[in-house]
Design an enzyme around this catalytic site. Structure first.
Site, PDB file in Angstrom:
ATOM      1  N   GLU A 137      -3.324   7.607  -3.951  1.00  0.00           N
ATOM      2  CA  GLU A 137      -3.327   6.330  -3.482  1.00  0.00           C
ATOM      3  C   GLU A 137      -3.126   5.101  -4.340  1.00  0.00           C
ATOM      4  OE1 GLU A 137      -6.032   4.438  -0.077  1.00  0.00           O
ATOM      5  OE2 GLU A 137      -7.001   4.290  -2.240  1.00  0.00           O
TER       6      GLU A 137
ATOM      7  N   TYR B  23       0.824  -1.182   0.094  1.00  0.00           N
ATOM      8  CA  TYR B  23      -0.114   0.184   0.045  1.00  0.00           C
ATOM      9  C   TYR B  23       0.797   1.439   0.050  1.00  0.00           C
ATOM     10  CZ  TYR B  23      -3.385   3.399   1.550  1.00  0.00           C
ATOM     11  OH  TYR B  23      -4.292   4.598   1.592  1.00  0.00           O
TER      12      TYR B  23
END
Length: 390
Positions: A196, A108
């Site tokens: 993101e 992530y």
């Protein structure tokens, strides 16, 4: 302003970040053709909506044939994809067909504005493919946070430090550091507020690839980036916010029934807090700004009343640059041009306040006035409760 996944990936690719090959489709037939263009034996069909959590909502499917791609796309087009982030659903008008990736690990990576430190914050985790909020709650130590000093940017040392913390192999550290710095440059250069990559995949060959991507941009900086403005998809926006934005108003739609028209973001936040304290729920955040003319007040009136859930309207003006008489003239004009069928509560203070109050008083309109914010909020909540159908 948000953009779609495929648009975010196009931006990242321009900054040298590896992304899977893919193609956009506006029909099931086009989706089927995209997979034949890409080649291979597996593809991922992704609904393009401005929301996370698409996978668990059925908006991301792995397919093994062009017929399967066609059928999945056909089942998505024209529907509203309901996710945890979009409980009301987002319309699906396009899908992205992408080559399937050989996934060995999922990481992530995100860059966000940290308003506490007034700097850019890099957030990373070795556990990708899941919502970062869930991970932070379940295992806070699994989330890596690194603040970027704006005077020097994301340095090679800092990027390598993040890569080591993710547990990457020695041969992947330099690649990861370069990718992190490229993401930072995209974020900085384009005035983004959020970037993101989830998941950031380590493939079976040891390569890092951005399999999914989301980007949001600062609306106030879009004048510097016409190429980003062109990526706006109005079908994904809240109709209330779209209506206000087209008229130059700062508006955020909420779930309550007390519509707000206020000048100044700080006063707007305080007003919403006061409404909550009085037991009510604000329906929106609306800042008409300083120097609001009667015409601008009328536009704001229409924007608030455009929300059919609004049962009461609260106007709270503290005039400095603004003038209370201008606001009062706008309120009176609104009653003359709009069929106002809900109670309106007005609190005025500051420049020309007595003249503003006189205009409201002599208008003969059914306007509820208040002398302070607490009184105005209580009047609005009382009126909202009285307006609830039996």
């Amino acid at each position: 302003m948000d953009v779609h996944e495929y648009q975010a990936k196009e931006i990242l690719a321009r900054y040298g970040i590896p992304v899977p090959r893919g193609g956009l489709a506006y029909s099931p037939e086009q989706a089927s053709y995209r997979c034949t263009e890409l080649g291979g034996d597996a593809w991922v069909v992704k609904a393009q909506v401005h929301s996370g959590g698409r996978g668990e909502a059925g908006g991301v499917k792995v397919c093994r044939s062009d017929r399967e791609v066609h059928d999945v796309a056909n089942g998505l087009f024209g529907t509203r994809l309901v996710t945890r982030q979009a409980p009301g659903g987002k319309p699906v008008y396009r899908v992205y067909v992408e080559e399937a990736s050989d996934i060995a690990r999922e990481l992530y990576l995100a860059l966000v504005l940290d308003r506490a430190s007034e700097k850019i914050l890099v957030v990373a985790s070795s556990e990708g493919g899941m919502e970062i909020e869930e991970l932070a709650e379940r295992d806070p130590d699994a989330v890596i946070r690194s603040v970027v000093e704006p005077a020097v940017g994301l340095t090679s040392f800092q990027a390598r430090e993040i890569a080591f913390a993710l547990g990457l192999e020695a041969g992947q550290i330099a690649q990861a550091a370069k990718l992190f710095q490229s993401a930072y440059r995209a974020f900085r250069d384009l005035d983004a507020t959020m970037l993101e990559i989830n998941p950031l995949v380590v493939t079976g060959e040891g390569e890092l690839v951005a399999v999914d991507a989301k980007m949001s941009f600062d609306d106030n900086a879009l004048f510097r980036h016409p190429e980003i403005t062109e990526l706006r998809d109005r079908s994904q926006e809240d109709p209330r916010e779209r209506h206000a934005s087209d008229r130059g108003l700062a508006y955020v739609g909420l779930d309550g029934d007390i519509g707000c028209m206020i000048n100044g973001a700080g006063l707007a936040m305080a007003t919403m807090d006061m409404i909550k304290l009085a037991g009510g729920e604000p329906a929106n955040f609306l800042d008409i700004g300083g120097g609001a003319s009667p015409e601008r007040v009328l536009k704001a009136f229409r924007a608030v009343l455009n929300d059919k859930a609004v049962r009461v309207m609260l106007i709270n003006i503290f005039a400095g640059i603004n003038r209370c008489d201008w606001v009062a003239e706008g309120v009176v004009a609104a009653f003359g041009q709009i069929d106002v069928t809900i109670p309106v509560v007005v609190r005025l203070a500051g420049t020309n306040v007595e003249e503003g109050k006189r205009i409201l008083r002599e208008s003969g309109l059914p306007i509820i006035t208040a002398d302070n914010l607490a009184e105005a909020a209580q009047e609005a909540v009382t009126a909202a409760r009285a307006a609830v159908p039996a």
